[in-house]
Design a protein around this motif. Structure first.
Motif: not given
Length: 334
Positions: A94-95, A124-126, A147-149, A326-329
């Protein structure tokens, strides 16, 4: 993204060259032309954003193992088999952008991207992928798993933000009733136990006496951040008056942080918009009433965030560039 490819067979080298034509980067053949895998890996880990191994996954794992530090610092690492059947992100999915890179490379050679991160597999949201998409640094990478857990366990998480976040929050993400109840927070002034995401939108304005050392600037900067609870990860560059262009201490201080510098004439500084802390002494020396605030605002093309702070002949200020999160991920979102 700076990519570096290495292959170990003629077939693998041909694939690496095909991939590099689409996702540019250097191409080497391990064992050939004096290229030692250990040396190549050490060098590319330090200087490249992504390492792409065309060969066995085991080779890549053994090569990168001595260099792995953390998900916040490691480059992306992707492996493709020499036949171009599979593209596997091994590190910094991810990062570091390894998941996205694996998908891009897979599209080039019609491979199957093998994405193994749990949030991707479950849709799921990352939060770390969102941070990257919003150009944020992650202050405490070890807290990402909290958070992810929770989301993977079907629980909701709460967020706080110092900016309005446009769009609809992803499933399971809700605004916190209070900032100190947030599981993650979008902020430049982190406090508490949340996962803090730091927008990289800040410019540090600097004024200093002639001959100020890098050590003195570093000490002042640490005190400045501590007093204002400011996250230094948010700074992307520094700025000052052109009279400081040749100050070795200032150059060394910025170089140590990886910041480029902008320098402005007194006339240019006077054009900065806003209300600034005026000093007759500074005016008499430089030709403008304030250096650090005005330089920061000009370089950020934004607004003053932390006004002039002074200690031991050093003045510092922070301005922020415009920021509209914004909430785009996911990278395939419009």
């Amino acid at each position: 993204m700076t990519c570096a490819y290495i292959a170990f067979t003629a077939r693998g080298l041909a694939l690496a060259q095909q991939l590099a034509a689409a996702c540019p980067g250097s191409v080497a053949r391990g064992g050939a032309d004096g290229v030692r895998l250990t040396d190549w890996t050490a060098a590319q880990f330090a200087q490249s954003d992504a390492l792409i191994f065309v060969g066995a996954a085991g080779i890549a794992v053994r090569a990168i193992a001595p260099h792995c530090r953390s998900k916040a610092a490691d480059p992306a690492v992707v492996v493709l088999d020499e036949g171009g059947q599979f593209a596997i992100p091994l590190l910094s999915g991810h990062l570091g952008g390894a998941n996205e890179l694996a998908q891009r490379l897979a599209a080039v050679c019609h491979a199957v991207p093998v994405i193994t991160t749990a949030t991707d597999g479950r849709g799921v949201f990352a939060v770390d992928e969102w941070a990257k998409r919003q150009n944020c640094a992650v202050a405490e990478p070890e807290r990402i798993r909290c958070v992810s857990g929770a989301l993977l366990a079907g629980q909701s998480v709460c967020y706080a933000a110092d900016w309005a976040v446009s769009g609809t929050p992803p499933a399971g993400v809700e605004p916190a009733a209070a900032a100190d109840r947030a599981d993650f927070a979008l902020t430049l002034t982190p406090t508490g136990e949340a996962l803090h995401l730091i927008p990289r939108i800040a410019v540090l304005g600097v004024g200093c006496k002639r001959g100020t050392t890098a050590e003195k600037l570093e000490t002042a900067f640490a005190a400045f951040c501590a007093e204002h609870h400011f996250a230094p990860q948010g700074i992307v560059r520094a700025a000052s008056i052109d009279l400081k262009k040749d100050e070795p201490g200032l150059a060394a201080f910025c170089r140590a942080h990886g910041w480029e510098m902008d320098f402005y004439t007194a006339a240019a500084l006077r054009t900065a918009k806003g209300r600034f802390t005026s000093s007759g002494f500074v005016q008499s020396i430089t030709g403008v009433d304030n250096v650090c605030e005005r330089a920061a605002v000009l370089a950020a093309d934004g607004v003053l965030f932390i006004p002039k702070w002074a200690r031991d002949g050093v003045t510092l200020a922070v301005a922020l560039a415009p920021f509209a999160p914004d909430w785009r991920w996911k990278n395939d979102e419009p």
